[in-house]
Write a protein that holds these residues in place. Structure first.
Motif, PDB file in Angstrom:
ATOM      1  N   ARG A  56       0.891  -1.124  -0.018  1.00 22.88           N
ATOM      2  CA  ARG A  56      -0.028  -0.029  -0.065  1.00 22.88           C
ATOM      3  C   ARG A  56       0.858   1.209  -0.090  1.00 22.88           C
ATOM      4  O   ARG A  56       0.762   2.061  -0.718  1.00 22.88           O
ATOM      5  CB  ARG A  56      -0.978  -0.009   1.158  1.00 22.88           C
ATOM      6  CG  ARG A  56      -1.936   0.913   1.087  1.00 22.88           C
ATOM      7  CD  ARG A  56      -2.689   1.269   2.318  1.00 22.88           C
ATOM      8  NE  ARG A  56      -3.194  -0.082   2.769  1.00 22.88           N
ATOM      9  CZ  ARG A  56      -2.896  -0.480   4.084  1.00 22.88           C
ATOM     10  NH1 ARG A  56      -2.342   0.244   5.036  1.00 22.88           N
ATOM     11  NH2 ARG A  56      -3.443  -1.909   4.536  1.00 22.88           N
ATOM     12  N   ARG A  57       1.936   1.360   0.906  1.00 17.75           N
ATOM     13  CA  ARG A  57       2.781   2.310   0.676  1.00 17.75           C
ATOM     14  C   ARG A  57       3.440   2.496  -0.553  1.00 17.75           C
ATOM     15  O   ARG A  57       3.599   3.797  -0.973  1.00 17.75           O
ATOM     16  CB  ARG A  57       3.841   2.213   1.796  1.00 17.75           C
ATOM     17  CG  ARG A  57       3.598   2.411   3.321  1.00 17.75           C
ATOM     18  CD  ARG A  57       4.569   2.483   4.063  1.00 17.75           C
ATOM     19  NE  ARG A  57       5.303   1.209   4.216  1.00 17.75           N
ATOM     20  CZ  ARG A  57       5.133   0.068   4.915  1.00 17.75           C
ATOM     21  NH1 ARG A  57       4.152   0.365   5.799  1.00 17.75           N
ATOM     22  NH2 ARG A  57       6.002  -0.902   5.127  1.00 17.75           N
ATOM     23  N   GLU A  74       0.788   4.362  -2.783  1.00 14.07           N
ATOM     24  CA  GLU A  74       0.621   5.605  -2.408  1.00 14.07           C
ATOM     25  C   GLU A  74       1.656   6.536  -2.896  1.00 14.07           C
ATOM     26  O   GLU A  74       1.276   7.640  -3.339  1.00 14.07           O
ATOM     27  CB  GLU A  74       0.278   5.738  -0.839  1.00 14.07           C
ATOM     28  CG  GLU A  74      -0.875   5.090  -0.509  1.00 14.07           C
ATOM     29  CD  GLU A  74      -1.088   5.153   0.897  1.00 14.07           C
ATOM     30  OE1 GLU A  74      -2.218   4.956   1.508  1.00 14.07           O
ATOM     31  OE2 GLU A  74      -0.133   4.973   1.777  1.00 14.07           O
ATOM     32  N   ARG A  75       2.862   5.985  -2.942  1.00 16.71           N
ATOM     33  CA  ARG A  75       4.132   6.969  -3.198  1.00 16.71           C
ATOM     34  C   ARG A  75       4.465   7.060  -4.586  1.00 16.71           C
ATOM     35  O   ARG A  75       5.319   7.933  -5.018  1.00 16.71           O
ATOM     36  CB  ARG A  75       5.167   6.362  -2.387  1.00 16.71           C
ATOM     37  CG  ARG A  75       5.185   6.522  -0.919  1.00 16.71           C
ATOM     38  CD  ARG A  75       6.841   6.214  -0.523  1.00 16.71           C
ATOM     39  NE  ARG A  75       6.973   4.754  -0.600  1.00 16.71           N
ATOM     40  CZ  ARG A  75       7.917   4.099   0.190  1.00 16.71           C
ATOM     41  NH1 ARG A  75       8.606   4.729   0.949  1.00 16.71           N
ATOM     42  NH2 ARG A  75       8.116   2.978   0.129  1.00 16.71           N
TER      43      ARG A  75
END
Length: 342
Positions: A279-280, A283-284
């Motif tokens: 997920r990180r 998102e990034r």
């Protein structure tokens, strides 16, 4: 002839090709003063000119600016911030203000302007996109697209002779897949191959228009060489056939140790359901690239084929394999290490 962005990936290759054709080439440089071809070799026989396109008069004194303007017959405007991220002040400073300042230089010297735009100023439009069109009202995937759209408008409205080249998404060369700058979609390819993102929202009909750097730069050099014929025209430097998204997993699956993503419908995709680490990553940056995976633009290049008598070589599975092989050899893509048995 002045080439802006000469220390960049496209700019360096363009400088080398123009020098080979016998032109007197000046490369505009700022912080990075190394002008190199795509194979990494230094470009020989060109002059380096110090300046900053984001500043009025390129940040130089009036006398130096006037002397530069007086000896120019053509500017190839290659400098751009190509980051596929949300629009930022840096995008606007380089891509819009920088273009405005280069137009002013061309106007001051009575020079022509060959502006390097992008086919993806079409934004989220789909269907057939003609070379001369500059429609408004579309949405944009990232700050690169939106600011390059505004920059092209500035060029078209300026009182200078111009021609516009619109490349698609530029990757490695055709013969070897070689690139000295892993830009554009390479970061998301790396994320996929290394298994950092395993699920991606996409439509089955989605495509990307991907082109080899040598095809694009040779086309730009030809436009510069024949600027009087190209003047007033816009040409798409695009593939003969857009690449379907299935090329990502199909190609990566052929290499031991590499992962490939599962594409799911945008409606069923849930970022909240991803593992925390994935997920990180999404998102990034992966979320920005995901917007490309729901479109199927068809860039028409009929005008370019008439002008040049040629079209892009096949951007097929074999070329994709060469791209991945080169990225592995250059250690841009690094397969995850296998855990040893206890």
């Amino acid at each position: 002839m002045l080439v802006t962005g000469s220390a960049g990936l496209l700019g360096g290759e363009i400088c080398g090709l123009l020098a080979e054709r016998g032109f007197e080439v000046a490369g505009l440089v700022n912080r990075n003063t190394e002008v190199a071809r795509n194979d990494g070799s230094a470009v020989q026989g060109i002059e380096l000119v110090q300046g900053d396109i984001t500043k009025g008069r390129l940040g130089v004194d009036e006398a130096a600016y006037g002397a530069l303007a007086d000896r120019l017959d053509l500017i190839v405007h290659s400098a751009a911030l190509t980051a596929f991220t949300e629009e930022s002040p840096e995008h606007r400073a380089v891509n819009i203000d920088g273009t405005r300042n280069i137009i002013a230089l061309a106007d001051a010297g009575g020079a022509g302007l060959l502006h390097i735009s992008t086919a993806y100023i079409a934004g989220d439009r789909e269907g057939v996109i003609r070379e001369g069109e500059l429609d408004e009202g579309q949405g944009f995937t990232n700050g690169y697209e939106s600011t390059k759209f505004e920059a092209e408008k500035l060029v078209r409205e300026a009182n200078v002779p111009f021609a516009i080249a619109r490349p698609a998404i530029v990757l490695g060369d055709y013969a070897e897949g070689r690139t000295r700058g892993f830009e554009t979609i390479y970061p998301i390819l790396k994320v996929f191959a290394e298994g950092r993102v395993s699920t991606m929202p996409a439509l089955p009909s989605a495509t990307l228009d991907l082109v080899p750097i040598d095809y694009v730069c040779e086309g730009i050099a030809e436009m510069a060489d024949r600027f009087e014929e190209a003047k007033g025209q816009t040409f798409h430097l695009v593939s003969s056939r857009p690449t379907p998204l299935r090329a990502f997993p199909e190609t990566l699956a052929q290499f031991d140790g590499l992962s490939s993503p599962d594409f799911v419908s945008p409606e069923s995709f849930s970022m909240e359901a991803l593992p925390p680490a994935e997920r990180r990553f999404f998102e990034r940056g992966a979320a920005v690239y995901a917007r490309y995976f729901s479109r199927n633009p068809q860039f028409d290049d009929a005008g370019w084929r008439v002008f040049s008598g040629r079209s892009c070589p096949p951007t097929d599975e074999e070329w994709w394999q060469r791209l991945v092989e080169y990225a592995l050899a250059a250690r841009f893509i690094r397969p995850p290490k296998k855990r040893s048995a206890a």
